[in-house]
Write an enzyme that holds these catalytic residues in place. Sequence first.
Site, PDB file in Angstrom:
ATOM      1  N   SER A 219       0.850  -1.186   0.000  1.00  0.00           N
ATOM      2  CA  SER A 219       0.000   0.000   0.000  1.00  0.00           C
ATOM      3  C   SER A 219       0.885   1.236   0.000  1.00  0.00           C
ATOM      4  CB  SER A 219      -0.913   0.017   1.234  1.00  0.00           C
ATOM      5  OG  SER A 219      -1.694   1.198   1.265  1.00  0.00           O
ATOM      6  N   ALA A 220       0.867   1.961  -1.114  1.00  0.00           N
ATOM      7  CA  ALA A 220       1.660   3.188  -1.238  1.00  0.00           C
ATOM      8  C   ALA A 220       0.713   4.388  -1.245  1.00  0.00           C
ATOM      9  CB  ALA A 220       2.505   3.137  -2.494  1.00  0.00           C
ATOM     10  N   SER A 221       1.257   5.554  -1.529  1.00  0.00           N
ATOM     11  CA  SER A 221       0.443   6.772  -1.443  1.00  0.00           C
ATOM     12  C   SER A 221      -0.607   6.850  -2.537  1.00  0.00           C
ATOM     13  CB  SER A 221       1.354   8.003  -1.521  1.00  0.00           C
ATOM     14  OG  SER A 221       2.106   7.981  -2.716  1.00  0.00           O
ATOM     15  N   ALA A 223      -1.460   3.993  -4.912  1.00  0.00           N
ATOM     16  CA  ALA A 223      -2.133   2.748  -5.294  1.00  0.00           C
ATOM     17  C   ALA A 223      -1.958   1.678  -4.222  1.00  0.00           C
ATOM     18  CB  ALA A 223      -1.587   2.243  -6.630  1.00  0.00           C
ATOM     19  N   VAL A 225      -2.008  -2.790  -3.874  1.00  0.00           N
ATOM     20  CA  VAL A 225      -1.851  -4.009  -4.660  1.00  0.00           C
ATOM     21  C   VAL A 225      -2.408  -5.204  -3.894  1.00  0.00           C
ATOM     22  CG1 VAL A 225      -0.216  -5.546  -5.808  1.00  0.00           C
ATOM     23  CG2 VAL A 225       0.204  -3.071  -5.789  1.00  0.00           C
ATOM     24  N   ASP A 378      13.446   2.843 -11.987  1.00  0.00           N
ATOM     25  CA  ASP A 378      13.298   2.659 -10.544  1.00  0.00           C
ATOM     26  C   ASP A 378      13.645   1.222 -10.165  1.00  0.00           C
ATOM     27  OD1 ASP A 378      12.761   3.526  -7.981  1.00  0.00           O
ATOM     28  OD2 ASP A 378      10.616   3.134  -8.096  1.00  0.00           O
TER      29      ASP A 378
END
Length: 555
Positions: A219-221, A223, A225, A378
């Site tokens: 869980s990122a800012s 999206a 998954v 990245d």
Amino acid sequence: MAVAMVSAVRGGRLPSLHHHHRRQMILSSSSSSSITGSWGSLRPWKQLNCLSNSKGFTLLARYSQAQDLFSSRFQDSIQDLPKLVEDIVQTSISTGPRGALRMAQGIQAFIGVGGEWLADISKSENSSAGLPTQMQLGLLSPLYLRRLFERMGATYIKLGQFVASAPTLFPSEYVEEFQNCFDRTPAVPFVEIQAIMRQELGKPIESVFEYVDPTPLASASIAQVHGARLRGSQEDVVIKILKPGIEDMLVADLNFVYIVARILEFLSPDISRASLVGIVKDIRESMLEEVDFYKEAANIESFRRYLEAMGLTRQATAPKVYHQCSTKRVLTMERLYGVPLTDLDTISSFVSSPETSLITALNVWFGSLLGCESFHADVHAGNLWLLRDGRIGFLDFGIVGRISPKTWAAMEVFLGSIATEEYESMASALVEMGATDTNVDSKAFARDLEKMFSSIKDLDTEVVIATAREPATNATAVSANLVVDERQMNALFLDVIRVSESYGLKFPREFALLLKQLLYFDRYTRLLAPNLNMLQDQRISIASNRRSNYRDNFR
């Protein structure tokens, strides 16, 4: 708003006098007629005679000159005012009511971080060491600005990461501090994720997926998954879902940042020359691409086509995209099973030669720089895996770069020069890559680069070895991991850029993106193949066939 302030801290200059201007005016104070400075005539001496000392006289003189300068600048830019007003109005209309809500949230975040600053000041006041520089700058200091960005949420976290990855645009203090800009946010409740999936897919979730794991894999800012399994084919997949409200928030925030940048450029020609609005536009374009999963799917498909065209599908892969259950806000991809390139113990159980796997990863990535429409920008450990079948897996194509043949030609020479320690060739390559209006003394530049690289050779990577005993078999498992110090990782290209800028060079952002990926690969090399020289080993194909011609041109 915050990015504009960062740039202002770096490049903005107040309309104060330079030292020689001040000296000229003070020396002229004995004149009985008038005072002349570099910005034109000031008031007659008789009007200033009422001042009782030279300090008051100098202050008034400076004020008068600043007033004249402001009037001159205002007259020069007044013709651009209608365009500025029109731009602000149109941008505000496109933002909609979300802008007012984000303004309120911004004020709340500002008050929160301001409270932290005041609390830290009260602690420092009791210390004999005095007030640290960070606190003297207030919320414009790197530390408190980073905290403000994190409180402001997704947009500003991404802006912070942009600052961290763009040392060609921002001061090193901010670049280093924003390496700590965390992109970990609380998970959105699964019921909200389900609602987004139903809306995007236009059908019941159970008609598409056998099941969806309610516990997110990440869980990122922007999206979240989740693991899942397709109905019918029973294939394991991962679903990347855009968090609710993120698009509106991004548009509102980026529009606000754009307005601030436009106003600052209008008020200050110095900021205008730094192309602040252009930088903001680039940031906006980059961030909006990240929330458009059609773009990410296209990046993945482009990379897969490159692998097929080069016959590399047995060596490397990227996840297959399932277009029938993907939309702009939902991306369904093949689930790849493997471990990051930093998991030495597991890698050794997958393949007999970790070094060979690393060489494969390097060759695939280097080949994509010109052989693919975009390159993966990245490749940290979470995005570059060794899969169970021995292939290299490239994951998460939300951040990609594009490089022109000219820039890469110079980059090739730069990398080759590092390996052979030919600093004059390195200096010539950097001059070719950078934009400058001045003639660069390449020999002096080369000497400075040599001094810098001699100190960088002392950098090392800490490898932590961990052991654990398996209760069932009583066997001992050994795993190794890199302690990656982001500040140390950025030391190299921050120094390169700092030295280069002292000669008036400005590099494209792609240069920083490329060098950052090379530093990641350097870390993997130290762990998986300590005796490998990434830039000199004949098994690694860095250069194109045109390398020798470009190299001759730079001599």
